[in-house]
Motif scaffolding. Structure first.
Motif, PDB file in Angstrom:
ATOM      1  N   LYS A  91     -13.245  54.787  51.159  1.00 48.01           N
ATOM      2  CA  LYS A  91     -11.905  54.810  51.753  1.00 48.01           C
ATOM      3  C   LYS A  91     -11.744  56.006  52.688  1.00 48.01           C
ATOM      4  O   LYS A  91     -11.170  55.886  53.772  1.00 48.01           O
ATOM      5  CB  LYS A  91     -10.835  54.851  50.666  1.00 48.01           C
ATOM      6  CG  LYS A  91     -10.638  53.538  49.951  1.00 48.01           C
ATOM      7  CD  LYS A  91      -9.583  53.692  48.860  1.00 48.01           C
ATOM      8  CE  LYS A  91      -9.258  52.382  48.200  1.00 48.01           C
ATOM      9  NZ  LYS A  91      -8.196  52.532  47.182  1.00 48.01           N
ATOM     10  N   ASP A  93     -14.118  57.528  54.351  1.00 48.31           N
ATOM     11  CA  ASP A  93     -14.885  57.238  55.565  1.00 48.31           C
ATOM     12  C   ASP A  93     -14.170  56.233  56.452  1.00 48.31           C
ATOM     13  O   ASP A  93     -14.130  56.383  57.675  1.00 48.31           O
ATOM     14  CB  ASP A  93     -16.285  56.720  55.220  1.00 48.31           C
ATOM     15  CG  ASP A  93     -17.255  57.829  54.862  1.00 48.31           C
ATOM     16  OD1 ASP A  93     -16.947  59.012  55.106  1.00 48.31           O
ATOM     17  OD2 ASP A  93     -18.351  57.508  54.346  1.00 48.31           O
ATOM     18  N   LEU A  94     -13.610  55.208  55.842  1.00 45.37           N
ATOM     19  CA  LEU A  94     -12.893  54.194  56.634  1.00 45.37           C
ATOM     20  C   LEU A  94     -11.672  54.793  57.323  1.00 45.37           C
ATOM     21  O   LEU A  94     -11.362  54.459  58.464  1.00 45.37           O
ATOM     22  CB  LEU A  94     -12.465  53.020  55.751  1.00 45.37           C
ATOM     23  CG  LEU A  94     -13.578  52.077  55.308  1.00 45.37           C
ATOM     24  CD1 LEU A  94     -13.084  51.144  54.206  1.00 45.37           C
ATOM     25  CD2 LEU A  94     -14.117  51.274  56.486  1.00 45.37           C
ATOM     26  N   ALA A  95     -10.989  55.685  56.628  1.00 46.13           N
ATOM     27  CA  ALA A  95      -9.751  56.248  57.157  1.00 46.13           C
ATOM     28  C   ALA A  95      -9.975  57.371  58.159  1.00 46.13           C
ATOM     29  O   ALA A  95      -9.119  57.613  59.006  1.00 46.13           O
ATOM     30  CB  ALA A  95      -8.881  56.754  56.010  1.00 46.13           C
ATOM     31  N   THR A  96     -11.110  58.038  58.075  1.00 43.98           N
ATOM     32  CA  THR A  96     -11.293  59.250  58.892  1.00 43.98           C
ATOM     33  C   THR A  96     -12.430  59.195  59.891  1.00 43.98           C
ATOM     34  O   THR A  96     -12.618  60.141  60.657  1.00 43.98           O
ATOM     35  CB  THR A  96     -11.504  60.487  57.987  1.00 43.98           C
ATOM     36  OG1 THR A  96     -12.702  60.305  57.218  1.00 43.98           O
ATOM     37  CG2 THR A  96     -10.313  60.709  57.077  1.00 43.98           C
ATOM     38  N   THR A  97     -13.193  58.106  59.874  1.00 47.87           N
ATOM     39  CA  THR A  97     -14.295  57.994  60.838  1.00 47.87           C
ATOM     40  C   THR A  97     -14.239  56.642  61.539  1.00 47.87           C
ATOM     41  O   THR A  97     -13.514  55.741  61.098  1.00 47.87           O
ATOM     42  CB  THR A  97     -15.685  58.121  60.156  1.00 47.87           C
ATOM     43  OG1 THR A  97     -15.958  56.926  59.405  1.00 47.87           O
ATOM     44  CG2 THR A  97     -15.761  59.344  59.261  1.00 47.87           C
ATOM     45  N   GLU A  98     -14.995  56.524  62.578  1.00 43.59           N
ATOM     46  CA  GLU A  98     -15.119  55.234  63.264  1.00 43.59           C
ATOM     47  C   GLU A  98     -16.463  54.583  62.977  1.00 43.59           C
ATOM     48  O   GLU A  98     -16.886  53.668  63.674  1.00 43.59           O
ATOM     49  CB  GLU A  98     -14.927  55.441  64.770  1.00 43.59           C
ATOM     50  CG  GLU A  98     -13.519  55.881  65.109  1.00 43.59           C
ATOM     51  CD  GLU A  98     -13.293  56.069  66.610  1.00 43.59           C
ATOM     52  OE1 GLU A  98     -14.166  55.676  67.414  1.00 43.59           O
ATOM     53  OE2 GLU A  98     -12.242  56.607  66.963  1.00 43.59           O
ATOM     54  N   PRO A 128     -12.249  45.857  54.330  1.00 41.62           N
ATOM     55  CA  PRO A 128     -12.388  47.210  54.881  1.00 41.62           C
ATOM     56  C   PRO A 128     -11.742  47.368  56.259  1.00 41.62           C
ATOM     57  O   PRO A 128     -11.134  48.408  56.544  1.00 41.62           O
ATOM     58  CB  PRO A 128     -13.899  47.420  54.965  1.00 41.62           C
ATOM     59  CG  PRO A 128     -14.505  46.398  54.109  1.00 41.62           C
ATOM     60  CD  PRO A 128     -13.531  45.273  53.975  1.00 41.62           C
ATOM     61  N   THR A 129     -11.840  46.354  57.098  1.00 45.00           N
ATOM     62  CA  THR A 129     -11.235  46.443  58.433  1.00 45.00           C
ATOM     63  C   THR A 129      -9.711  46.528  58.340  1.00 45.00           C
ATOM     64  O   THR A 129      -9.075  47.259  59.106  1.00 45.00           O
ATOM     65  CB  THR A 129     -11.637  45.244  59.305  1.00 45.00           C
ATOM     66  OG1 THR A 129     -11.390  44.036  58.576  1.00 45.00           O
ATOM     67  CG2 THR A 129     -13.108  45.303  59.682  1.00 45.00           C
ATOM     68  N   ARG A 132      -8.865  50.041  57.147  1.00 45.15           N
ATOM     69  CA  ARG A 132      -9.022  50.989  58.257  1.00 45.15           C
ATOM     70  C   ARG A 132      -7.832  50.894  59.218  1.00 45.15           C
ATOM     71  O   ARG A 132      -7.307  51.914  59.668  1.00 45.15           O
ATOM     72  CB  ARG A 132     -10.328  50.724  58.999  1.00 45.15           C
ATOM     73  CG  ARG A 132     -10.524  51.619  60.196  1.00 45.15           C
ATOM     74  CD  ARG A 132     -11.875  51.444  60.835  1.00 45.15           C
ATOM     75  NE  ARG A 132     -12.774  52.404  60.216  1.00 45.15           N
ATOM     76  CZ  ARG A 132     -14.092  52.331  60.254  1.00 45.15           C
ATOM     77  NH1 ARG A 132     -14.680  51.320  60.859  1.00 45.15           N
ATOM     78  NH2 ARG A 132     -14.831  53.247  59.690  1.00 45.15           N
ATOM     79  N   ALA A 135      -4.838  52.531  57.635  1.00 45.95           N
ATOM     80  CA  ALA A 135      -5.023  53.985  57.619  1.00 45.95           C
ATOM     81  C   ALA A 135      -4.804  54.545  59.034  1.00 45.95           C
ATOM     82  O   ALA A 135      -4.175  55.602  59.202  1.00 45.95           O
ATOM     83  CB  ALA A 135      -6.414  54.347  57.118  1.00 45.95           C
ATOM     84  N   TYR A 136      -5.278  53.839  60.017  1.00 45.76           N
ATOM     85  CA  TYR A 136      -5.105  54.281  61.417  1.00 45.76           C
ATOM     86  C   TYR A 136      -3.623  54.298  61.786  1.00 45.76           C
ATOM     87  O   TYR A 136      -3.129  55.252  62.373  1.00 45.76           O
ATOM     88  CB  TYR A 136      -5.877  53.347  62.347  1.00 45.76           C
ATOM     89  CG  TYR A 136      -5.716  53.690  63.804  1.00 45.76           C
ATOM     90  CD1 TYR A 136      -6.401  54.767  64.354  1.00 45.76           C
ATOM     91  CD2 TYR A 136      -4.873  52.946  64.626  1.00 45.76           C
ATOM     92  CE1 TYR A 136      -6.257  55.083  65.694  1.00 45.76           C
ATOM     93  CE2 TYR A 136      -4.714  53.257  65.954  1.00 45.76           C
ATOM     94  CZ  TYR A 136      -5.408  54.336  66.497  1.00 45.76           C
ATOM     95  OH  TYR A 136      -5.255  54.671  67.812  1.00 45.76           O
TER      96      TYR A 136
END
Length: 142
Positions: A91, A93-98, A128-129, A132, A135-136
């Motif tokens: 989570k 990684d999904l929220a803070t990286t691309e 996951p998408t 993300r 989160a974005y």
């Protein structure tokens, strides 16, 4: 003579009680150490070691005993905590990286991106998408 025997018996019982208490204290201390070592191992290996068997072997115990011990402390089995720790990292990684889903699946040693999607969706209730994207959007509002 019987008074001496009775006193001796009382002393033996007291010694036995003290020995039992010391043994119980030793067991509790060992349990605390095992729990601490489990979390150290978990932090070091959660991304690559997802089965309880690895942790049990490292801690010189059985999977069943480790699960019971961890559950007695936290209300979750060790197996559940491994999954929770992995999901927290994913989570993040999904929220803070691309980083692509494909690369995340490889990073966390899933057999494929579809397996990664399936497991993430199973445990979170969303793909996951989707996670993300949410989160974005939350980050945009801040």
């Amino acid at each position: 003579m019987s008074k001496a025997i009775e006193d001796q018996s009382i002393k033996k019982n007291k010694i036995k009680i003290l020995e039992d208490e010391l043994h119980s204290e030793h067991i509790r201390k060992e349990a605390h150490l095992t729990v601490g070592h489990f979390f150290e191992l978990l932090e070091d290996h959660f991304a690559t070691r997802k089965t309880i068997e690895f942790y049990a072997v490292q801690l010189d115990t059985t999977s069943n005993k480790l699960n019971k011990l961890i559950k007695s402390y936290f209300g979750f089995s060790a197996t559940e905590l491994i999954k929770i720790r992995l999901l927290i990292a994913i989570k993040k990684d999904l929220a803070t990286t691309e980083t692509s889903i494909n690369m995340l699946a490889k990073k966390y040693l899933f057999s494929s991106a579809s397996a990664f999607n399936r497991i993430f969706t199973l445990y979170t209730g969303m793909a996951p998408t989707r996670f993300r994207a949410l989160a974005y959007n939350i980050n945009l509002i801040k």
